[in-house]
Motif scaffolding. Structure first.
Motif, PDB file in Angstrom:
ATOM      1  N   PHE A 156       0.836  -1.208   0.000  1.00 31.58           N
ATOM      2  CA  PHE A 156       0.000   0.000   0.000  1.00 31.58           C
ATOM      3  C   PHE A 156       0.870   1.258   0.000  1.00 31.58           C
ATOM      4  CE2 PHE A 156      -1.952   3.330   2.683  1.00 31.58           C
ATOM      5  CZ  PHE A 156      -2.987   3.697   1.834  1.00 31.58           C
ATOM      6  N   PHE A 157       1.880   1.290   0.866  1.00 37.54           N
ATOM      7  CA  PHE A 157       2.763   2.451   0.914  1.00 37.54           C
ATOM      8  C   PHE A 157       3.542   2.622  -0.393  1.00 37.54           C
ATOM      9  CE2 PHE A 157       2.450   2.559   5.643  1.00 37.54           C
ATOM     10  CZ  PHE A 157       2.163   3.901   5.761  1.00 37.54           C
ATOM     11  N   LEU A 158       3.986   1.513  -0.989  1.00 36.73           N
ATOM     12  CA  LEU A 158       4.703   1.615  -2.263  1.00 36.73           C
ATOM     13  C   LEU A 158       3.776   2.111  -3.374  1.00 36.73           C
ATOM     14  CD1 LEU A 158       6.961  -1.560  -2.137  1.00 36.73           C
ATOM     15  CD2 LEU A 158       7.627   0.827  -1.771  1.00 36.73           C
ATOM     16  N   TYR A 159       2.520   1.689  -3.331  1.00 39.11           N
ATOM     17  CA  TYR A 159       1.544   2.177  -4.308  1.00 39.11           C
ATOM     18  C   TYR A 159       1.320   3.679  -4.133  1.00 39.11           C
ATOM     19  CZ  TYR A 159      -2.881   2.877  -6.699  1.00 39.11           C
ATOM     20  OH  TYR A 159      -3.870   3.353  -7.514  1.00 39.11           O
ATOM     21  N   ILE A 160       1.173   4.099  -2.893  1.00 37.85           N
ATOM     22  CA  ILE A 160       1.004   5.524  -2.596  1.00 37.85           C
ATOM     23  C   ILE A 160       2.239   6.297  -3.051  1.00 37.85           C
ATOM     24  CG2 ILE A 160       0.890   7.172  -0.671  1.00 37.85           C
ATOM     25  CD1 ILE A 160      -1.792   5.931  -1.203  1.00 37.85           C
ATOM     26  N   GLU A 161       3.423   5.735  -2.815  1.00 33.30           N
ATOM     27  CA  GLU A 161       4.665   6.400  -3.225  1.00 33.30           C
ATOM     28  C   GLU A 161       4.741   6.519  -4.737  1.00 33.30           C
ATOM     29  OE1 GLU A 161       8.748   7.138  -4.364  1.00 33.30           O
ATOM     30  OE2 GLU A 161       7.558   5.423  -4.945  1.00 33.30           O
ATOM     31  N   TRP A 162       4.308   5.497  -5.450  1.00 32.78           N
ATOM     32  CA  TRP A 162       4.387   5.484  -6.904  1.00 32.78           C
ATOM     33  C   TRP A 162       3.596   6.641  -7.510  1.00 32.78           C
ATOM     34  CZ3 TRP A 162       7.380   3.387 -10.364  1.00 32.78           C
ATOM     35  CH2 TRP A 162       6.995   3.410 -11.691  1.00 32.78           C
ATOM     36  N   HIS A 163       2.445   6.962  -6.935  1.00 33.29           N
ATOM     37  CA  HIS A 163       1.612   8.034  -7.471  1.00 33.29           C
ATOM     38  C   HIS A 163       1.972   9.399  -6.882  1.00 33.29           C
ATOM     39  CE1 HIS A 163      -0.838   5.461  -9.922  1.00 33.29           C
ATOM     40  NE2 HIS A 163      -0.843   4.603  -8.920  1.00 33.29           N
ATOM     41  N   GLY A 164       2.697   9.417  -5.797  1.00 29.59           N
ATOM     42  CA  GLY A 164       3.290  10.635  -5.273  1.00 29.59           C
ATOM     43  C   GLY A 164       2.338  11.621  -4.630  1.00 29.59           C
ATOM     44  N   ALA A 165       2.940  12.709  -4.165  1.00 30.75           N
ATOM     45  CA  ALA A 165       2.198  13.757  -3.464  1.00 30.75           C
ATOM     46  C   ALA A 165       1.480  14.689  -4.422  1.00 30.75           C
ATOM     47  CB  ALA A 165       3.144  14.554  -2.569  1.00 30.75           C
ATOM     48  N   ARG A 166       1.754  14.576  -5.722  1.00 27.87           N
ATOM     49  CA  ARG A 166       1.104  15.474  -6.678  1.00 27.87           C
ATOM     50  C   ARG A 166      -0.380  15.148  -6.844  1.00 27.87           C
ATOM     51  NH1 ARG A 166       4.428  12.201  -9.280  1.00 27.87           N
ATOM     52  NH2 ARG A 166       3.605  10.704 -10.758  1.00 27.87           N
ATOM     53  N   SER A 167      -0.747  13.919  -6.516  1.00 28.33           N
ATOM     54  CA  SER A 167      -2.140  13.510  -6.631  1.00 28.33           C
ATOM     55  C   SER A 167      -2.867  13.811  -5.321  1.00 28.33           C
ATOM     56  CB  SER A 167      -2.225  12.020  -6.947  1.00 28.33           C
ATOM     57  OG  SER A 167      -3.549  11.573  -6.828  1.00 28.33           O
ATOM     58  N   LEU A 168      -3.761  14.758  -5.383  1.00 26.82           N
ATOM     59  CA  LEU A 168      -4.526  15.136  -4.194  1.00 26.82           C
ATOM     60  C   LEU A 168      -5.339  13.950  -3.685  1.00 26.82           C
ATOM     61  CD1 LEU A 168      -5.180  17.515  -2.362  1.00 26.82           C
ATOM     62  CD2 LEU A 168      -7.011  18.125  -3.919  1.00 26.82           C
ATOM     63  N   CYS A 169      -5.912  13.198  -4.600  1.00 23.97           N
ATOM     64  CA  CYS A 169      -6.698  12.012  -4.238  1.00 23.97           C
ATOM     65  C   CYS A 169      -5.818  10.987  -3.526  1.00 23.97           C
ATOM     66  CB  CYS A 169      -7.329  11.415  -5.489  1.00 23.97           C
ATOM     67  SG  CYS A 169      -8.310   9.960  -5.171  1.00 23.97           S
ATOM     68  N   ASN A 170      -4.599  10.815  -3.991  1.00 28.06           N
ATOM     69  CA  ASN A 170      -3.660   9.870  -3.402  1.00 28.06           C
ATOM     70  C   ASN A 170      -3.362  10.221  -1.943  1.00 28.06           C
ATOM     71  OD1 ASN A 170      -1.886   7.663  -3.644  1.00 28.06           O
ATOM     72  ND2 ASN A 170      -0.177   9.053  -3.952  1.00 28.06           N
ATOM     73  N   VAL A 171      -3.107  11.478  -1.690  1.00 29.44           N
ATOM     74  CA  VAL A 171      -2.801  11.921  -0.327  1.00 29.44           C
ATOM     75  C   VAL A 171      -4.055  11.834   0.546  1.00 29.44           C
ATOM     76  CG1 VAL A 171      -1.938  13.842   1.058  1.00 29.44           C
ATOM     77  CG2 VAL A 171      -0.932  13.382  -1.166  1.00 29.44           C
ATOM     78  N   ALA A 172      -5.215  12.103  -0.027  1.00 24.83           N
ATOM     79  CA  ALA A 172      -6.470  11.984   0.722  1.00 24.83           C
ATOM     80  C   ALA A 172      -6.731  10.533   1.117  1.00 24.83           C
ATOM     81  CB  ALA A 172      -7.628  12.535  -0.103  1.00 24.83           C
ATOM     82  N   VAL A 173      -6.408   9.600   0.237  1.00 22.11           N
ATOM     83  CA  VAL A 173      -6.562   8.175   0.571  1.00 22.11           C
ATOM     84  C   VAL A 173      -5.634   7.803   1.718  1.00 22.11           C
ATOM     85  CG1 VAL A 173      -6.109   5.834  -0.298  1.00 22.11           C
ATOM     86  CG2 VAL A 173      -7.425   7.440  -1.670  1.00 22.11           C
ATOM     87  N   LEU A 174      -4.414   8.304   1.689  1.00 24.71           N
ATOM     88  CA  LEU A 174      -3.462   8.036   2.765  1.00 24.71           C
ATOM     89  C   LEU A 174      -4.013   8.524   4.110  1.00 24.71           C
ATOM     90  CD1 LEU A 174      -0.561   7.039   3.445  1.00 24.71           C
ATOM     91  CD2 LEU A 174       0.175   9.388   3.091  1.00 24.71           C
TER      92      LEU A 174
ATOM     93  N   VAL B  92      -0.495  19.760   0.955  1.00 28.83           N
ATOM     94  CA  VAL B  92      -0.783  19.493  -0.460  1.00 28.83           C
ATOM     95  C   VAL B  92      -2.011  20.298  -0.901  1.00 28.83           C
ATOM     96  CG1 VAL B  92      -1.506  17.695  -2.083  1.00 28.83           C
ATOM     97  CG2 VAL B  92       0.386  17.270  -0.520  1.00 28.83           C
ATOM     98  N   LEU B  93      -3.007  20.409  -0.035  1.00 23.72           N
ATOM     99  CA  LEU B  93      -4.189  21.236  -0.358  1.00 23.72           C
ATOM    100  C   LEU B  93      -3.813  22.715  -0.500  1.00 23.72           C
ATOM    101  CD1 LEU B  93      -7.095  19.817   1.819  1.00 23.72           C
ATOM    102  CD2 LEU B  93      -7.082  20.123  -0.663  1.00 23.72           C
TER     103      LEU B  93
END
Length: 169
Positions: free
Chosen positions: A79-97, A147-148
């Motif tokens: 899960f963390f590697l998946y989150i890392e792959w999409h990075g902090a540029r994706s607002l949705c990605n950081v919201a999921v985290l 990020v927001l």
């Protein structure tokens, strides 16, 4: 191939605001500390303060808890590697985290303590586990906040208001 340094460099160069830079630092520190600590937890399930909760259980129960820890650690690493792959540029990605961390905290808060005569988790141990989870959730929400802020600063006029380089030579 997954190469975290390239991701961090790309995110850093794409962040033109101070909040974006702070968000990148917090995001990647959080993700990679999570990967490293979960890898260590997979190797030694009694590490990181949870051994105090296992003390007092019989050998069978302790081994089941260790096995369960070893089963969920790889899922969280992925899960963390998946989150890392999409990075902090994706607002949705950081919201999921942040959402997953909050759901974990709610799950722990909703789970009553072990209150039987055979084993009681000490208040110190219970507080340690809850406080470390609270710190993780606060950290993930701080990442989301920065990020927001970066998102709204860059969306306001098409470019960031403080888009000047942080350091000049």
């Amino acid at each position: 191939m997954l190469h975290p340094i390239n991701h961090i460099k790309e995110e850093w160069s794409n962040s033109s605001t101070l909040s974006g830079k702070i968000g990148v630092i917090l995001f990647y520190t959080y993700v990679w500390l999570g990967v490293v600590s979960l890898t260590y937890l997979f190797i030694d399930p009694t590490s990181q303060g949870v051994s105090c909760a296992i003390d007092g259980f019989d050998d069978y129960t302790a081994s089941v808890l260790n096995m369960t820890t070893r089963l969920y650690a790889p899922y969280l690493i992925v899960f963390f590697l998946y989150i890392e792959w999409h990075g902090a540029r994706s607002l949705c990605n950081v919201a999921v985290l942040a959402t997953v961390g909050t759901i974990s905290l709610c799950g722990m808060a909703a789970t009553p303590g072990i209150e039987d005569d055979e084993h009681r988790v000490s208040q110190t141990c219970s507080d340690y586990m809850k406080n470390s989870l609270i710190a993780n959730v606060v950290w993930s929400w701080l990442v989301l906040l920065f990020v927001l802020i970066n998102y709204f600063q860059t969306q306001r006029s098409g470019t960031a208001v403080d888009s000047q380089p942080l350091l000049t030579s």
